[in-house]
Design a protein around this motif. Structure first.
Motif, PDB file in Angstrom:
ATOM      1  N   THR A  73      34.696  80.423  35.848  1.00  0.00           N
ATOM      2  CA  THR A  73      35.905  80.542  35.027  1.00  0.00           C
ATOM      3  C   THR A  73      37.016  81.274  35.761  1.00  0.00           C
ATOM      4  N   THR A 228      47.118  72.513  36.870  1.00  0.00           N
ATOM      5  CA  THR A 228      46.113  71.460  36.964  1.00  0.00           C
ATOM      6  C   THR A 228      46.265  70.715  38.286  1.00  0.00           C
ATOM      7  N   GLY A 238      41.847  67.472  34.835  1.00  0.00           N
ATOM      8  CA  GLY A 238      41.390  68.670  34.143  1.00  0.00           C
ATOM      9  C   GLY A 238      42.308  69.108  33.023  1.00  0.00           C
ATOM     10  N   ASN A 241      40.703  70.402  29.654  1.00  0.00           N
ATOM     11  CA  ASN A 241      39.758  71.518  29.650  1.00  0.00           C
ATOM     12  C   ASN A 241      39.964  72.428  28.436  1.00  0.00           C
ATOM     13  N   ARG A 243      40.221  75.969  26.401  1.00  0.00           N
ATOM     14  CA  ARG A 243      40.870  77.207  26.791  1.00  0.00           C
ATOM     15  C   ARG A 243      40.449  78.351  25.871  1.00  0.00           C
ATOM     16  N   ALA A 247      36.778  77.771  25.561  1.00  0.00           N
ATOM     17  CA  ALA A 247      36.183  77.734  26.897  1.00  0.00           C
ATOM     18  C   ALA A 247      35.026  78.710  26.993  1.00  0.00           C
ATOM     19  N   HIS A 340      32.564  70.035  24.270  1.00  0.00           N
ATOM     20  CA  HIS A 340      33.523  70.528  25.254  1.00  0.00           C
ATOM     21  C   HIS A 340      32.820  70.951  26.539  1.00  0.00           C
ATOM     22  N   LEU A 342      33.748  72.350  30.804  1.00  0.00           N
ATOM     23  CA  LEU A 342      34.772  72.858  31.722  1.00  0.00           C
ATOM     24  C   LEU A 342      34.705  72.037  32.997  1.00  0.00           C
ATOM     25  N   ARG A 343      35.755  71.258  33.257  1.00  0.00           N
ATOM     26  CA  ARG A 343      35.827  70.415  34.446  1.00  0.00           C
ATOM     27  C   ARG A 343      36.474  71.194  35.588  1.00  0.00           C
ATOM     28  N   ARG A 344      35.855  71.132  36.754  1.00  0.00           N
ATOM     29  CA  ARG A 344      36.428  71.814  37.926  1.00  0.00           C
ATOM     30  C   ARG A 344      36.194  70.903  39.129  1.00  0.00           C
ATOM     31  N   SER A 360      30.962  69.985  36.493  1.00  0.00           N
ATOM     32  CA  SER A 360      31.077  70.211  35.055  1.00  0.00           C
ATOM     33  C   SER A 360      30.191  71.391  34.668  1.00  0.00           C
TER      34      SER A 360
END
Length: 413
Positions: A73, A228, A238, A241, A243, A247, A340, A342-344, A360
């Motif tokens: 994160t 992004t 992303g 994502n 928040r 998140a 949900h 979190l895409r990175r 992910s």
């Protein structure tokens, strides 16, 4: 004595050979002289060498110790390296020996990571200078099912296994599952490479490298901090994502989502090839329609700003949905509170092959990642230009306190 003439090859036959020490000292003197010559040649007349100055980003550090591991994160920096390794268990006959092996590995990584992220070389580092500018370096460690089972089989979550087969997949064994994953993130490729090689050297007799995947984003300073990123299709990647509180729950758990271990989470890493050549032939309206967002701003076709929520109910003057039900946005949008993720993502380019390292993070792969992935595999229009070729799932360990090591909770449970 035999007479010789100048230039005669016999001239040096009876001279003593130079010693090894003499050769080394002579070579060193020559190197210093050459370096001085290069330095002098590179400066204008009367100029002096510039004194080293503090770098704006190189000294930035991220704390290693804590309840949760960094690199998830925290803001995504410019570069990533994923290092996959398998434990060398051939000589470890029993479960107790395998546990000890894993404990040693995690202890070594923890000590090394703390030093490297602080800008110090590992113990007995032959190149500690390469660690001096960590540039937000982070190391994050995950395990496959095998190592978790070795330590405590009751801790193995149901989702820690290969993903089910999807019709869009053309998976290559070269990018498959491993026992151990170390994710290296940072803004400087030199310190990143040094960190990766340091871990490999320290684990040389304990684990073997399975694969290495390198990725990149925009260089630091080329975009606003936290903006992004764009993938190699030119799309903002992303935007959807979660928040803040959403998140927090998606990654670390809460309410109905329970982490596999306190302070831990999961990572699904997918290597996705992108056909840039055929994508280049697609015009902008078709691109936007396939994605469900405008490529320039990232705004959904039903909105005006990047972070507007896509509205799948809106229809155009002809009665058709503005955002197609088969668009990437429609297929990837969370439809339940537990979906949900979190895409990175990070871009990669290797020779003629280009694509996305899609990382992910979620508390529960089964409940959060899989429903989205199944919908996208069924009918995502972007599947026309993308092909998953690698896939792996890892249990991300909790962080650790100073004096402890990553994964100690597993051994104490």
């Amino acid at each position: 004595m035999t007479d010789t003439k100048p230039g005669d090859p016999r001239e040096n036959m009876h001279r003593p050979a130079p010693s090894r020490r003499g050769l080394l000292l002579g070579g060193a003197a020559a190197a210093v002289g050459a370096a001085a010559g290069f330095a002098a040649a590179g400066l204008p007349d009367g100029a002096k060498a510039v004194e080293p100055q503090a770098l704006p980003n190189g000294g930035d550090t991220v704390a290693f110790h804590g309840h949760r591991q960094p690199g998830i994160t925290t803001l995504a920096p410019a570069f990533v390296t994923f290092l996959a390794m398998d434990l060398e268990t051939d000589s470890a006959d029993g479960r107790a020996e395998q546990r000890d092996l894993l404990r040693r590995i995690l202890g070594i990584i923890s000590k090394d990571a703390a030093r490297l992220m602080a800008g110090r070389g590992i113990l007995a580092d032959t190149d500690p200078e390469l660690a001096e500018n960590p540039a937000r370096l982070t190391l994050t460690v995950g395990l496959g099912a095998g190592p978790v089972r070795i330590v405590n089989k009751s801790l193995v979550p149901d989702w820690l296994k290969d993903l089910p087969a999807f019709p869009i997949d053309k998976l290559e064994k070269a990018w498959g599952q491993s026992d151990l994953l170390v994710q290296f993130c940072g803004d400087d490729r030199v310190s990143l490479l040094h960190a990766r090689r340091s871990i490999q050297k320290d684990l040389r007799t304990l684990a073997k490298t399975v694969w290495i995947q390198d990725g990149f984003r925009h260089s630091r300073g080329s975009m606003a901090e936290g903006a992004t990123m764009r993938n190699l299709f030119g799309q903002l990647d992303g935007s959807g994502n979660p928040r803040d509180e959403m998140a927090e729950r998606a990654v670390w758990g809460g309410e109905n989502l329970e982490p596999w271990i306190a302070g831990g989470t999961s990572l699904v890493l997918r290597r996705i090839e992108m056909d840039l050549d055929t994508w280049d032939a697609v015009d902008r309206p078709a691109r936007d329609f396939s994605l469900g967002r405008r490529q320039d701003t990232g705004a959904p076709l039903t909105g005006h700003h990047e972070f507007d929520t896509p509205d799948l109910r809106v229809r155009d003057d002809s009665g058709f949905p503005v955002i197609s039900a088969d668009s990437h946005v429609a297929r990837g949008q969370a439809r339940e509170a537990d979906e949900h993720i979190l895409r990175r993502g990070y871009n990669y380019l290797e020779g003629e092959k280009a694509g996305l390292l899609f990382a992910s993070y979620q508390c529960d792969v089964q409940r959060q990642f899989l429903p989205i992935q199944k919908r996208m595999a069924e009918r995502d229009m972007l599947n026309e230009w993308t092909t998953p070729v690698g896939s792996a799932v890892y249990a991300i360990l909790p962080g650790c306190a100073e004096g402890s090591f990553l994964g100690q909770e597993m051994f104490d449970a």
